[in-house]
Design an enzyme around this catalytic site. Sequence first.
Site, PDB file in Angstrom:
ATOM      1  N   SER A   1       0.837  -1.197   0.000  1.00 22.28           N
ATOM      2  CA  SER A   1       0.000   0.000   0.000  1.00 22.28           C
ATOM      3  C   SER A   1       0.877   1.255   0.000  1.00 22.28           C
ATOM      4  CB  SER A   1      -0.959  -0.043   1.184  1.00 22.28           C
ATOM      5  OG  SER A   1      -1.987   0.908   1.033  1.00 22.28           O
TER       6      SER A   1
ATOM      7  N   ASP B   1      -9.941  -3.117  -5.843  1.00 21.94           N
ATOM      8  CA  ASP B   1      -9.117  -2.143  -5.124  1.00 21.94           C
ATOM      9  C   ASP B   1      -9.002  -0.909  -6.010  1.00 21.94           C
ATOM     10  OD1 ASP B   1      -7.158  -0.692  -3.792  1.00 21.94           O
ATOM     11  OD2 ASP B   1      -5.739  -2.348  -3.633  1.00 21.94           O
TER      12      ASP B   1
ATOM     13  N   HIS C   1      -8.325  -4.686  -1.158  1.00 30.80           N
ATOM     14  CA  HIS C   1      -7.076  -4.154  -0.625  1.00 30.80           C
ATOM     15  C   HIS C   1      -6.646  -4.921   0.633  1.00 30.80           C
ATOM     16  CE1 HIS C   1      -4.053  -1.034  -0.609  1.00 30.80           C
ATOM     17  NE2 HIS C   1      -4.288  -0.754   0.668  1.00 30.80           N
TER      18      HIS C   1
END
Length: 334
Positions: free
Chosen positions: A180, A277, A307
Amino acid sequence: MSETTAIRPVTVPAQPASGPGDSASQRSYRPELAELIADIPLLDVGDPAGARRTLKGLEAQWPPPDTSALVITEHTVPGPDGAPDVPVRVYTPKTPGPHGGLLWFHGGGFVMGDLETEHSQCVRFATDADCVVVSVQYRLAPENPFPAGVEDCYSALEWTAKNTGDLGIVPGRLAVAGCSAGGALAAGVSLMARDRSGPGLVLQLLTYPVIDDRMDTPSARRFQDTPVWSTPQSKKMWRQYLGEGHEERETSPYAAPGRARDLSGLPPAHIVTAEFDPLRDEGIGYGLRLLRAGVPAGINQWAGTFHIFDSFGTPLGDRVMVDLVEALRNAFAD
């Protein structure tokens, strides 16, 4: 490029549509993920203090990993340009070395997370990939906006490269990784290392990475209400990291690597993305741009996922870790 395991459609509670042709009730999540959705707490990066408290509460519930195969030590790294020292945690295999070295940058939307957040992942990488892992506790936004975090991470890379002998790392066998926001930091550090003639890297391992602050991809436009992460969260994240009014200013590629005009000369990449995502398309797009620039890049797109889908203790998460470990082992062996 695609993970092709068949997915049994799973009905999830209807929510407002997030874009043309997309609504929560139409998405086919993997069954083991669909049953988790109702219990996933919101980590609202628009409220950093609240998000940090929630994350700490979650960390307290996670079972401790088996660290018996490792020696774990704490260090501080000189900060960039007189900034505070940067805490790092080093995971060293007890197997004979020297080993490859992995710099790990945790996720958390640039506003939350510390050395505990992805402790289990670091243990798995060090144990299964038989490498030294240096996990970095970089400064967080909004108290310390860009470029504080990425400069801390680059300082940790320089420190690691200068101390390979003491750390038991093979010189020239360094990789960077993160998930991320940590993926953005890993990609940004890779750009810095190239542009500053810094330490050479054999791999950038980017897991559902944050890549571009413009958020103008089809996945960013569609996924306004997806589990764990959504485009409204991305907008809040960039505001915290880059400051108010950042849309009117030029964004550095060290913050948003998708802004880089030239991707040639970067280390090989292994990129993981998730179907549902909002960051999906920027991760895939970055991988394709690397390939066009002559940089080896693997893109593993996981169907039916959202995610950080590999962070919930499911068999699917183990499969992803096996894939990442293999990519690391191959990079260190070359």
